[in-house]
Design a protein around this motif. Structure first.
Motif, mmCIF file in Angstrom:
data_model
loop_
_atom_site.group_PDB
_atom_site.id
_atom_site.type_symbol
_atom_site.label_atom_id
_atom_site.label_comp_id
_atom_site.label_asym_id
_atom_site.label_seq_id
_atom_site.Cartn_x
_atom_site.Cartn_y
_atom_site.Cartn_z
ATOM 1 N N GLU A 242 54.782 33.438 15.341
ATOM 2 C CA GLU A 242 54.031 34.423 16.115
ATOM 3 C C GLU A 242 53.076 33.655 17.020
ATOM 4 O O GLU A 242 52.233 32.914 16.546
ATOM 5 C CB GLU A 242 53.247 35.354 15.195
ATOM 6 C CG GLU A 242 54.133 36.277 14.392
ATOM 7 C CD GLU A 242 53.312 37.248 13.551
ATOM 8 O OE1 GLU A 242 52.507 37.994 14.131
ATOM 9 O OE2 GLU A 242 53.483 37.232 12.323
ATOM 10 N N ASP B 6 57.772 35.599 18.263
ATOM 11 C CA ASP B 6 57.182 36.879 18.637
ATOM 12 C C ASP B 6 56.038 36.611 19.615
ATOM 13 O O ASP B 6 55.092 35.895 19.287
ATOM 14 C CB ASP B 6 56.635 37.619 17.415
ATOM 15 C CG ASP B 6 57.721 38.120 16.481
ATOM 16 O OD1 ASP B 6 58.913 37.951 16.802
ATOM 17 O OD2 ASP B 6 57.375 38.670 15.419
ATOM 18 N N HIS C 119 53.104 38.384 21.933
ATOM 19 C CA HIS C 119 52.334 39.619 21.836
ATOM 20 C C HIS C 119 51.707 40.012 23.170
ATOM 21 O O HIS C 119 51.139 39.182 23.877
ATOM 22 C CB HIS C 119 51.237 39.434 20.782
ATOM 23 C CG HIS C 119 50.513 40.692 20.470
ATOM 24 N ND1 HIS C 119 51.096 41.738 19.817
ATOM 25 C CD2 HIS C 119 49.249 41.073 20.743
ATOM 26 C CE1 HIS C 119 50.216 42.714 19.693
ATOM 27 N NE2 HIS C 119 49.091 42.336 20.248
ATOM 28 N N THR D 7 56.157 42.090 21.436
ATOM 29 C CA THR D 7 55.456 43.010 20.549
ATOM 30 C C THR D 7 54.156 43.456 21.206
ATOM 31 O O THR D 7 53.712 42.872 22.183
ATOM 32 C CB THR D 7 55.144 42.348 19.186
ATOM 33 O OG1 THR D 7 54.225 41.273 19.391
ATOM 34 C CG2 THR D 7 56.409 41.830 18.510
ATOM 35 N N GLY D 8 53.547 44.479 20.653
ATOM 36 C CA GLY D 8 52.254 44.947 21.158
ATOM 37 C C GLY D 8 52.397 46.128 22.095
ATOM 38 O O GLY D 8 53.193 47.029 21.861
#
Length: 126
Positions: free
Chosen positions: A20, A39, A41, A70-71
């Motif tokens: 991440e 990932d 964000h 993501t997010g």
């Protein structure tokens, strides 16, 4: 590009090494050995640093694994995400999957080059 609902997203994938990356981290400074998924964000839709991170991962580092957005992912950004190197987009709660897919299906070709097709359209058709 694959689209998934927020409820289907897991930060830890069974048997998969996931990294991440915060949007202020430098992808060039990361050890990607053994990493299968990254990932990236989007803390809010106006913060586009993850686009640059994805492009660096694909073009400079030649990362071949999955890059996941993501997010605060908006359907308006899906096409640009795909062109920058994202494989998967995790939609926010309440976003219609069918609307997102229609947005992706709307554009079939681009004049400019991108991560997937680096040559511009006029140079590609030789």
């Amino acid at each position: 590009m694959k689209i998934i609902a927020a409820s289907a997203h897991s930060t830890s994938a069974e048997g998969q090494k996931v990294l991440e990356l915060a949007n202020d981290d430098d992808p060039l400074a990361q050890d990607l050995a053994g990493i299968e998924r990254i990932d990236l964000h989007f803390p809010k839709f106006t913060d586009g640093r993850a686009f640059s991170q994805a492009r660096l991962l694909r073009q400079r580092l030649k990362f071949a694994g999955e890059i996941r957005a993501t997010g605060d992912v908006l359907i308006d950004q899906l096409v640009q995400m795909a062109r920058c190197g994202f494989d998967v987009a995790v939609l926010r709660e309440g976003v219609d999957m069918a609307d997102a897919q229609r947005q992706l299906d709307r554009f079939h070709a681009f004049y400019q080059g991108d991560v997937t097709h680096p040559l511009p359209h006029f140079r590609d058709a030789a």
